[in-house]
Design an enzyme around this catalytic site. Structure first.
Site, PDB file in Angstrom:
ATOM      1  N   THR A 167      41.824  36.750  32.579  1.00 55.45           N
ATOM      2  CA  THR A 167      40.559  36.018  32.433  1.00 55.45           C
ATOM      3  C   THR A 167      39.408  36.725  33.128  1.00 55.45           C
ATOM      4  OG1 THR A 167      39.423  34.008  33.158  1.00 55.45           O
ATOM      5  CG2 THR A 167      41.284  34.662  34.464  1.00 55.45           C
TER       6      THR A 167
ATOM      7  N   TYR B 109      41.824  29.422  40.235  1.00 59.37           N
ATOM      8  CA  TYR B 109      42.296  29.852  38.911  1.00 59.37           C
ATOM      9  C   TYR B 109      42.167  31.372  38.779  1.00 59.37           C
ATOM     10  CZ  TYR B 109      42.141  30.829  33.924  1.00 59.37           C
ATOM     11  OH  TYR B 109      42.349  31.377  32.691  1.00 59.37           O
TER      12      TYR B 109
END
Ligand code: UDP
Length: 337
Positions: A118, A142
């Site tokens: 990501t 995250y």
């Protein structure tokens, strides 16, 4: 016999699109999914094995059962806000889960992995567009969990000869052109599905815009939205790439085009007769102001070019939400767990 690819998280949003694309390419996608956030009915193109990355026995059973040649790893917790509140959940699932997968692959002699990473690994960008040389300084758990997972994969490449491609997605969005699969999270936190839901169901109330005081042209966050079908295509190319390229590789996947939250809303309103209404809320913790990719490396190395822009993303997502798909998938998800 057809080649078999293990798709960890194949019942999820991006994983399901991937399975469809693999099946079209003549590959059997074997889905491994806990169904905690995935949907049973999203698994339409190959077998489903229900299991948990945190249970190594579940993984070894799948590798024993199918002639797996390579692995695509989508299974992860992926909500920035939730990760800020519950970092332990993210570190355990995304880091320990990936380590368990690497060990299971090693034991089974499976040597190729494509990992869903990501743009959140970069944190607040020092420059844009962000290329792969940009320092990784995640600002939420995250992003940290994905960065740590990447580093584990790198170590396994260096020590054990694993071949791996980490694909750092910017903002995945859109739905399948045939309306067979799309985004259906419950609760939904992502911008585009939230705007579309609010447009189609006025009783949900106005869509919330998190922050209008960012250092961006209109004060709302800027993101690089990339169609889920373009992401699936990049994974296929990454599988081919590893056949000729040993070692560890990282590529950004984005369009290079940034759109602000306000622009996405306006473009959706243009498609939906002015709906939905919106209201400005405080900033959401953990959100960087701007994330826009340079995907030049993926283009040069993989030969990947995204085909869809924001308009195609919004139209396909709108079709998916207007059809039965989103509603049915959401309704069934609770029963699946
Ligand atoms: N966002 C928003 N309202 C929403 C959901 C998201 O304003 O209902 C904003 C969010 O703060 C971020 C951008 O939209 O600036 C994209 O958020 P999303 O959750 O879709 O993806 P992320 O960038 O977190 O991966």
């Amino acid at each position: 016999m057809k080649p078999h690819v293990l798709v960890c998280g194949g019942a999820g949003y991006i994983g399901a699109h991937m399975c469809k694309r693999l099946a079209r390419a003549g590959v059997v996608p074997v889905t491994f999914d806990s169904l905690v956030t995935g949907h049973r009915n999203a698994v339409q193109w190959g077998p489903l094995e229900i299991g948990d990355l945190l249970h190594p026995g579940d993984l070894s059973a799948v590798f024993a059962r199918y002639p797996i040649q390579s692995v695509l790893h989508f299974a992860a917790r992926s909500l920035v806000g939730e990760s800020v509140r519950e970092p332990a959940l993210y570190l355990r699932n995304n880091v320990t889960g990936t380590l368990n997968l690497l060990d299971a692959m090693r034991s089974a002699g499976v040597g190729k992995l494509v990992f869903s990473s990501t743009a959140a690994v970069y944190g607040n960008p020092l420059y844009t567009p962000i290329d792969e040389a940009h320092p990784a300084q995640p600002i939420n758990p995250y992003g940290l969990s994905k960065w740590l997972a990447e580093q584990q994969i790198r170590a396994y490449c260096e020590a054990y000869g694993l071949r791996a491609v980490c694909l750092r997605y910017f903002n995945a969005a859109g739905a399948d052109a045939d309306g067979e699969t799309g985004e259906a999270h419950e609760p939904e936190t992502h911008l585009i599905p939230n705007i579309i839901r609010a447009a189609l169901t006025p009783s949900l109330g106005p869509v919330k815009l998190f922050g209008n005081d960012y250092p961006t042209p209109d004060g709302t966050c800027v993101r690089d939205y990339i169609h889920v079908e373009d992401l699936a295509e990049a994974h296929l190319l990454a599988l081919d790439y590893m056949a000729g390229q040993p070692g560890f590789h990282v590529f950004n996947l984005g369009t290079g085009q940034g759109n602000s939250v306000a622009e996405v809303l306006a473009q959706c309103q243009a498609l939906c007769a002015g709906a939905p209404a919106s209201e400005v809320q405080p900033r959401r913790p953990g959100d960087p102001a701007t994330l826009v990719a340079s995907a030049a490396l993926a283009q040069a190395a993989l030969g990947w070019t995204p085909r869809h822009g924001l308009d195609g993303i919004l139209r396909s997502a709108l079709r998916w939400h207007q059809g039965s798909g989103a509603t049915a998938a959401t309704a069934r998800s609770t029963a699946d767990r």
